[in-house]
Design a protein around this motif. Structure first.
Motif, PDB file in Angstrom:
ATOM      1  N   LYS A 278       6.629  -4.236   0.274  1.00 63.08           N
ATOM      2  CA  LYS A 278       6.978  -4.470  -1.128  1.00 63.08           C
ATOM      3  C   LYS A 278       7.964  -3.439  -1.668  1.00 63.08           C
ATOM      4  CE  LYS A 278       2.587  -6.768  -2.145  1.00 63.08           C
ATOM      5  NZ  LYS A 278       1.343  -6.748  -2.954  1.00 63.08           N
ATOM      6  N   GLY A 279       8.585  -2.694  -0.767  1.00 60.26           N
ATOM      7  CA  GLY A 279       9.547  -1.687  -1.184  1.00 60.26           C
ATOM      8  C   GLY A 279       8.974  -0.291  -1.108  1.00 60.26           C
ATOM      9  N   GLY A 280       9.846   0.685  -0.875  1.00 61.15           N
ATOM     10  CA  GLY A 280       9.390   2.054  -0.718  1.00 61.15           C
ATOM     11  C   GLY A 280       8.897   2.306   0.692  1.00 61.15           C
ATOM     12  N   ARG A 281       8.247   3.437   0.873  1.00 55.45           N
ATOM     13  CA  ARG A 281       7.744   3.786   2.198  1.00 55.45           C
ATOM     14  C   ARG A 281       6.290   4.252   2.115  1.00 55.45           C
ATOM     15  NH1 ARG A 281      12.277   7.574   4.887  1.00 55.45           N
ATOM     16  NH2 ARG A 281      12.371   8.487   2.799  1.00 55.45           N
ATOM     17  N   VAL A 282       5.614   4.154   3.237  1.00 56.94           N
ATOM     18  CA  VAL A 282       4.204   4.546   3.305  1.00 56.94           C
ATOM     19  C   VAL A 282       4.013   5.347   4.584  1.00 56.94           C
ATOM     20  CG1 VAL A 282       3.533   2.399   4.490  1.00 56.94           C
ATOM     21  CG2 VAL A 282       1.820   3.709   3.208  1.00 56.94           C
ATOM     22  N   ALA A 283       3.108   6.318   4.533  1.00 57.58           N
ATOM     23  CA  ALA A 283       2.887   7.184   5.691  1.00 57.58           C
ATOM     24  C   ALA A 283       1.779   6.653   6.578  1.00 57.58           C
ATOM     25  CB  ALA A 283       2.537   8.601   5.227  1.00 57.58           C
ATOM     26  N   ALA A 284       2.044   6.622   7.884  1.00 51.80           N
ATOM     27  CA  ALA A 284       1.000   6.436   8.888  1.00 51.80           C
ATOM     28  C   ALA A 284       0.546   7.832   9.297  1.00 51.80           C
ATOM     29  CB  ALA A 284       1.535   5.672  10.087  1.00 51.80           C
ATOM     30  N   ILE A 285      -0.758   8.047   9.318  1.00 52.41           N
ATOM     31  CA  ILE A 285      -1.301   9.401   9.450  1.00 52.41           C
ATOM     32  C   ILE A 285      -2.219   9.522  10.658  1.00 52.41           C
ATOM     33  CG2 ILE A 285      -2.673  11.196   8.303  1.00 52.41           C
ATOM     34  CD1 ILE A 285      -0.145  10.585   6.796  1.00 52.41           C
ATOM     35  N   LEU A 325      -1.517   2.858  12.036  1.00 56.45           N
ATOM     36  CA  LEU A 325      -0.483   1.809  11.991  1.00 56.45           C
ATOM     37  C   LEU A 325      -1.129   0.416  11.976  1.00 56.45           C
ATOM     38  CD1 LEU A 325       1.996   3.409  14.547  1.00 56.45           C
ATOM     39  CD2 LEU A 325       2.512   2.935  12.140  1.00 56.45           C
ATOM     40  N   ARG A 326      -2.180   0.233  12.773  1.00 58.08           N
ATOM     41  CA  ARG A 326      -2.868  -1.067  12.777  1.00 58.08           C
ATOM     42  C   ARG A 326      -3.483  -1.361  11.410  1.00 58.08           C
ATOM     43  NH1 ARG A 326      -4.967   0.835  18.039  1.00 58.08           N
ATOM     44  NH2 ARG A 326      -3.789  -0.214  19.681  1.00 58.08           N
ATOM     45  N   ASN A 327      -4.057  -0.335  10.793  1.00 58.23           N
ATOM     46  CA  ASN A 327      -4.639  -0.525   9.465  1.00 58.23           C
ATOM     47  C   ASN A 327      -3.570  -0.961   8.456  1.00 58.23           C
ATOM     48  OD1 ASN A 327      -7.141   0.256  10.409  1.00 58.23           O
ATOM     49  ND2 ASN A 327      -6.945   2.377   9.716  1.00 58.23           N
ATOM     50  N   LEU A 328      -2.376  -0.394   8.565  1.00 53.77           N
ATOM     51  CA  LEU A 328      -1.290  -0.755   7.646  1.00 53.77           C
ATOM     52  C   LEU A 328      -0.825  -2.190   7.878  1.00 53.77           C
ATOM     53  CD1 LEU A 328       0.771   2.576   7.718  1.00 53.77           C
ATOM     54  CD2 LEU A 328      -0.587   1.687   5.804  1.00 53.77           C
ATOM     55  N   VAL A 329      -0.861  -2.638   9.132  1.00 55.76           N
ATOM     56  CA  VAL A 329      -0.518  -4.037   9.429  1.00 55.76           C
ATOM     57  C   VAL A 329      -1.591  -4.967   8.864  1.00 55.76           C
ATOM     58  CG1 VAL A 329      -0.217  -5.742  11.278  1.00 55.76           C
ATOM     59  CG2 VAL A 329       0.848  -3.485  11.478  1.00 55.76           C
ATOM     60  N   GLU A 330      -2.848  -4.619   9.094  1.00 47.42           N
ATOM     61  CA  GLU A 330      -3.951  -5.494   8.672  1.00 47.42           C
ATOM     62  C   GLU A 330      -4.066  -5.581   7.149  1.00 47.42           C
ATOM     63  OE1 GLU A 330      -7.228  -3.882  10.976  1.00 47.42           O
ATOM     64  OE2 GLU A 330      -7.079  -5.601  12.334  1.00 47.42           O
ATOM     65  N   SER A 331      -3.629  -4.537   6.455  1.00 48.33           N
ATOM     66  CA  SER A 331      -3.647  -4.575   4.989  1.00 48.33           C
ATOM     67  C   SER A 331      -2.374  -5.193   4.424  1.00 48.33           C
ATOM     68  CB  SER A 331      -3.827  -3.155   4.428  1.00 48.33           C
ATOM     69  OG  SER A 331      -2.726  -2.340   4.772  1.00 48.33           O
ATOM     70  N   ASP A 332      -1.511  -5.704   5.314  1.00 45.25           N
ATOM     71  CA  ASP A 332      -0.258  -6.361   4.932  1.00 45.25           C
ATOM     72  C   ASP A 332       0.679  -5.393   4.194  1.00 45.25           C
ATOM     73  OD1 ASP A 332       1.284  -8.699   5.140  1.00 45.25           O
ATOM     74  OD2 ASP A 332       0.891  -9.237   3.053  1.00 45.25           O
ATOM     75  N   THR A 333       0.572  -4.107   4.556  1.00 44.64           N
ATOM     76  CA  THR A 333       1.411  -3.100   3.914  1.00 44.64           C
ATOM     77  C   THR A 333       2.757  -2.970   4.611  1.00 44.64           C
ATOM     78  OG1 THR A 333      -0.579  -1.874   3.281  1.00 44.64           O
ATOM     79  CG2 THR A 333       1.506  -0.679   3.170  1.00 44.64           C
ATOM     80  N   ILE A 334       2.761  -3.087   5.951  1.00 44.84           N
ATOM     81  CA  ILE A 334       4.007  -2.971   6.716  1.00 44.84           C
ATOM     82  C   ILE A 334       4.150  -4.166   7.649  1.00 44.84           C
ATOM     83  CG2 ILE A 334       3.927  -0.440   6.633  1.00 44.84           C
ATOM     84  CD1 ILE A 334       3.097  -0.484   9.612  1.00 44.84           C
ATOM     85  N   GLU A 335       5.363  -4.397   8.090  1.00 45.71           N
ATOM     86  CA  GLU A 335       5.629  -5.466   9.052  1.00 45.71           C
ATOM     87  C   GLU A 335       5.059  -5.084  10.417  1.00 45.71           C
ATOM     88  OE1 GLU A 335       6.870  -8.315   8.507  1.00 45.71           O
ATOM     89  OE2 GLU A 335       7.881  -8.142   6.551  1.00 45.71           O
TER      90      GLU A 335
END
Length: 364
Positions: A278-285, A325-335
């Motif tokens: 949705k725009g911007g960036r998010v950190a994978a930690i 990274l998988r969590n970010l995919v599953e939450s539909d945060t990143i492609e």
């Protein structure tokens, strides 16, 4: 340095208005912004040497401009009152002079605002040892460290000594006393500043970048004496971070360094920035906490087994980079393909994505 109405200020205001993180100026190219991780050219003429010098020289401390002309590389901070502070790197490139100016937010974001795992807050309660925040250039290491230090500053009575090049986030004295030192104006280098810092009655020392053997060795020694030492490295996982520290030393000293590192390491937070849908960036930690088991692996030279330790430490709040990274995919945060690009184990990530029905391009 604080601005006095320099021409570059107009570009910096436009940069902030557009939500860009960086301004790139290079002789032979028009100016360029970086926004949400992507390069965006500005409608402006191709820059000449005179254009560059007219924009940048008035904003550069005179002694640093001389150093830049002499060495071809210099760093400093620049402030536009009422707008923001900026980290500046001047460099020489094959067409001539170049510059990157990165915005430093005036407000320090807290750990919740940064989307840090809850376990990272525990670092703010630590009292000694070595804590490393790692990641590629531009991954938000300084922002994360500033949030941790701000948390400690608001809740604990401590003396912080920070050693930075340049000073980025400015911390006011709250519950704690914060002494911020900048390489150049306040000290000739990281190792000299760190040597002095241990004599300044610190509870916490922040080393902006652990660049060389001498600085790393001094940081380890300080952590061993009971000071809490924060540092940064340009690595993207906990295991590679420890390997980087050990491999800086000559082979005949690495056994001793493993013993020391195993004893002082308290936490590693590795981060990578991904484009948010949705725009911007998010950190994978990735988060690793120290333990007797970790100390044993480090001392035995088995840092490649750290991944298993992280997986077993979920109850303590540890998290692996690829799990994040998988969590970010599953939450539909990143492609999904953004996760594949950043994954440490690309084969496992490729299989996981394929099992979820994602069409993954063949390997090159």
């Amino acid at each position: 340095m604080t601005a006095g109405g320099n021409r570059i200020d107009r570009f910096l205001k436009l940069m902030k208005d557009r939500g860009a993180s960086d301004l790139h100026l290079s002789v032979g190219r028009p100016p360029i912004f970086r926004r949400s991780g992507r390069i965006e050219p500005i409608r402006y003429r191709i820059m000449s040497d005179n254009d560059f010098e007219g924009l940048i020289k008035p904003a550069t401390p005179p002694h640093l401009w001389e150093k830049f002309i002499e060495t071809g590389d210099v760093d400093f901070a620049y402030a536009v009152p009422g707008l923001a502070r900026f980290r500046v790197n001047l460099f020489m490139q094959h067409r001539g002079m170049g510059c990157v100016m990165r915005i430093i937010p005036t407000t320090i974001m807290n750990l919740d605002q940064l989307g840090m795992p809850a376990s990272v807050r525990g670092i703010a309660s630590m009292r000694s040892g070595l804590v490393l925040v790692t990641g590629p250039t531009g991954s938000g290491k300084s922002t994360t460290l500033a949030a941790i230090i701000d948390e400690m500053n608001r809740k604990r009575k401590l003396h912080f000594v920070t050693i930075e090049d340049p000073i980025e986030f400015v911390h006011s004295n709250q519950q704690s006393l914060v002494s911020q030192r900048e390489i150049g104006p306040h000290s000739r280098g990281f190792s000299a500043a760190l040597k002095a810092a241990v004599r300044e009655d610190p509870d916490v020392i922040l080393v902006g970048e652990m660049r060389d053997l001498e600085t790393i060795e001094m940081a380890l020694n300080a952590a061993e004496t009971g000071v809490l030492v924060f540092g940064t490295l340009h690595t993207n996982s906990a295991s590679k971070t420890m390997d980087r520290i050990i491999n800086v030393f000559p082979t005949d000293r690495q056994e001793g360094v493993r013993q020391m590192l195993g004893g002082v390491i308290k936490a590693i937070v590795a981060q990578q920035l991904c484009a948010r849908k949705k725009g911007g960036r998010v950190a994978a930690i990735e988060v690793l906490f120290g333990s007797s088991a970790l100390a044993s692996l480090v001392r035995q030279g088995k840092t490649h087994q750290v991944g298993g330790l992280i997986s077993a430490g979920k109850g303590r709040g540890m998290i692996a980079m690829d799990s994040s990274l998988r969590n970010l995919v599953e939450s539909d945060t990143i492609e999904p393909l953004a996760a594949l690009e950043k994954a440490l184990n690309k084969d496992d990530m490729r299989k996981w994505l394929t099992d979820k029905g994602v069409v993954v391009p063949d390997e090159d």
